[in-house]
Design an enzyme around this catalytic site. Sequence first.
Site, short mmCIF file in Angstrom:
data_model
loop_
_atom_site.label_atom_id
_atom_site.label_comp_id
_atom_site.label_asym_id
_atom_site.label_seq_id
_atom_site.Cartn_x
_atom_site.Cartn_y
_atom_site.Cartn_z
N ARG A 177 -5.31 -1.20 113.44
CA ARG A 177 -4.95 -0.02 113.60
C ARG A 177 -5.60 1.01 114.22
O ARG A 177 -6.90 1.07 114.01
CB ARG A 177 -4.69 0.60 112.17
CG ARG A 177 -4.04 2.16 112.02
CD ARG A 177 -3.49 2.35 110.67
NE ARG A 177 -4.40 2.54 109.46
CZ ARG A 177 -4.05 2.55 108.20
NH1 ARG A 177 -2.82 2.51 108.00
NH2 ARG A 177 -5.20 2.96 107.43
N ASP A 253 -4.45 10.38 99.49
CA ASP A 253 -5.09 9.36 100.20
C ASP A 253 -4.23 9.15 101.55
O ASP A 253 -4.90 8.19 102.34
CB ASP A 253 -5.72 8.22 99.28
CG ASP A 253 -4.31 7.64 98.73
OD1 ASP A 253 -3.63 8.28 97.87
OD2 ASP A 253 -4.10 6.48 98.84
P1 AMP Z 1 -1.42 2.40 99.77
O1 AMP Z 1 -0.54 2.98 98.63
O2 AMP Z 1 -1.48 1.24 100.69
O3 AMP Z 1 -1.83 3.64 100.55
O4 AMP Z 1 -2.87 2.06 99.04
C1 AMP Z 1 -3.26 2.62 97.97
C2 AMP Z 1 -4.82 2.11 97.67
O5 AMP Z 1 -4.41 0.65 97.07
C3 AMP Z 1 -5.60 2.09 98.41
O6 AMP Z 1 -6.88 2.08 98.06
C4 AMP Z 1 -5.63 0.45 99.32
O7 AMP Z 1 -6.88 0.10 99.86
C5 AMP Z 1 -5.17 -0.14 98.11
N1 AMP Z 1 -4.66 -1.49 98.11
C6 AMP Z 1 -3.25 -1.42 98.45
N2 AMP Z 1 -2.80 -2.95 98.84
C7 AMP Z 1 -3.85 -3.53 98.31
C8 AMP Z 1 -4.34 -5.18 98.55
N3 AMP Z 1 -3.40 -5.96 98.56
N4 AMP Z 1 -5.22 -5.27 97.89
C9 AMP Z 1 -6.31 -4.40 97.88
N5 AMP Z 1 -6.21 -3.11 97.78
C10 AMP Z 1 -4.95 -2.64 98.08
MG MG Z 2 -2.78 4.26 101.82
#
Ligand code: AMP
Ligand code: MG
Length: 500
Positions: A177, A253
């Site tokens: 990205r 975030d």
């Molecule tokens: P997101 O909802 O994708 O913005 O992610 C929210 C948080 O969850 C962030 O800290 C991501 O790094 C973490 N996260 C999402 N998917 C995963 C995954 N498969 N493994 C580890 N961390 C994750």
């Molecule tokens: Mg995120």
Amino acid sequence: MQPPLSLFSFDNTFARDLDGLYTAWQPAQVRTPKLLFLNRPLAAELWLDADALGTPEGAAVFAGNSVPEGALPLAQAYAGHQFGGFSPQLGDGRALLLGEVVDRHGQRRDIAFKGSGRTPFSRGGDGRAAVGPMLREVLIGEGMHALGIPTTRALAVAGTGEEVVREQLLPGAVLTRVASSHLRVGTFQFFAARNDIDKLRRLAEYAIARHDPDLAGSSDRYLALLRRVVERQAVLIAQWMNVGFIHGVMNTDNMTISGETIDYGPCAFMEAYDPKAVFSSIDRNGRYAYANQPLIAQWNLARLAEALLPLVVADGGEAAAQDAVDRATEVLKSFEALYQAALLRGQRAKLGLEAAADEDAGLADDWLRLLETQQVDFTLGWRRLADAAAGDEAALLGLFAEPAAAREWIGRWQRRCASEADVTPQLRAERVRRASPWVIPRNHHVEAALRAASQDGDMAPFDSLLDAVRQPFDEHPGRAAYAEPAPAAVTAGYQTFCGT
Ligand code: AMP
Ligand code: MG
């Protein structure tokens, strides 16, 4: 394996300047790297050699197996309000910043992985990503970019040859990205929540140097930074609203300091106009519904203001606290007017109008109400104003079950247009066509393309949809299917999932 030579001219300010705000970390090794997507136009913009990147060595780089020379991979710390509740520690749980490059316009851009394995921030997650959601980031990001909406973009997607465990087993992938930065509202929250003023200040100075260098050194710079983020987000959200985009997970975030759209998880484009539209399966209360987006943006910005406040207070000397709160509140309040102005600017362009008139906001509101009551496709409704401007009202009226009300509104709009007498119908139609896309990444086409790629390894539907969303304003006979709404029944049952 030998690292490939100088594929990227990295210059890593985040790693250099923000020691203590991240953890240096390496991507996981994967079984069988395979390049599924390479963004050649973006590569050119970044001074990269797309031919060199399109090789098996490039695939190894984009899968994380071979860290390119000059990269200093790191996981960033951040916190965030998720659906209103504060998580003090999120961070890059499956992402890594490789480094930064300076593009052809002199802009610094982050090159980062998503899905490159576990990090110290992974909590319970596996650190992985699946092919479908990563290709989804490509389609939506490229579509948004082509629509003129600030966004992170995908440089590449590499398959891993491994499976990831979700509700079912899915083929794994790593996304590369590109972003103006990965600084989020939640990055500031992370250090504010720990009352680590030193790191908070270094972060703010870094953000200013990177995104608003003209503010550097000014006495009021932290509040001024807040103002800039408010301005950028007001414009961004107005752009989302004017194309019917629903982000779906506007947690703090997932809101950038740069003003770019980030994290295309459960996002979707609206079809029939419905301010209450929600597609995300986890958004049960509709917190992130279409019409709530401006309010949520402002709420998120209030969280940024809170995080910056200790710096504003510290710089103000004695008795500055209340004053700082008042000034920050004023900046936050300005969001509303900035948003409304940006929204109306966009609507005016979509109405084919050049100059501003008092009646325009009412005209646009009444148009939206018509689309809503008659459940007209948002994209087609706006787009076919171009046909009406050019003299063909039939195509537009054909979208309405009860055309009489539409006819009346069209009359009002035409009188307003006639007040700009020097514009020919063709020019007016052209104006509308430049402001309202013919093609958006419609959900059913996106899903079909991802299904083919993920289940059958067939990239053809993805490639052809990508071509279409990259030229959203051009009518192209071979792409007519992409301009068509999904059957209403499909849209009614459409759900997006965060199981990314
Ligand atoms: P997101 O909802 O994708 O913005 O992610 C929210 C948080 O969850 C962030 O800290 C991501 O790094 C973490 N996260 C999402 N998917 C995963 C995954 N498969 N493994 C580890 N961390 C994750
Ligand atoms: Mg995120």
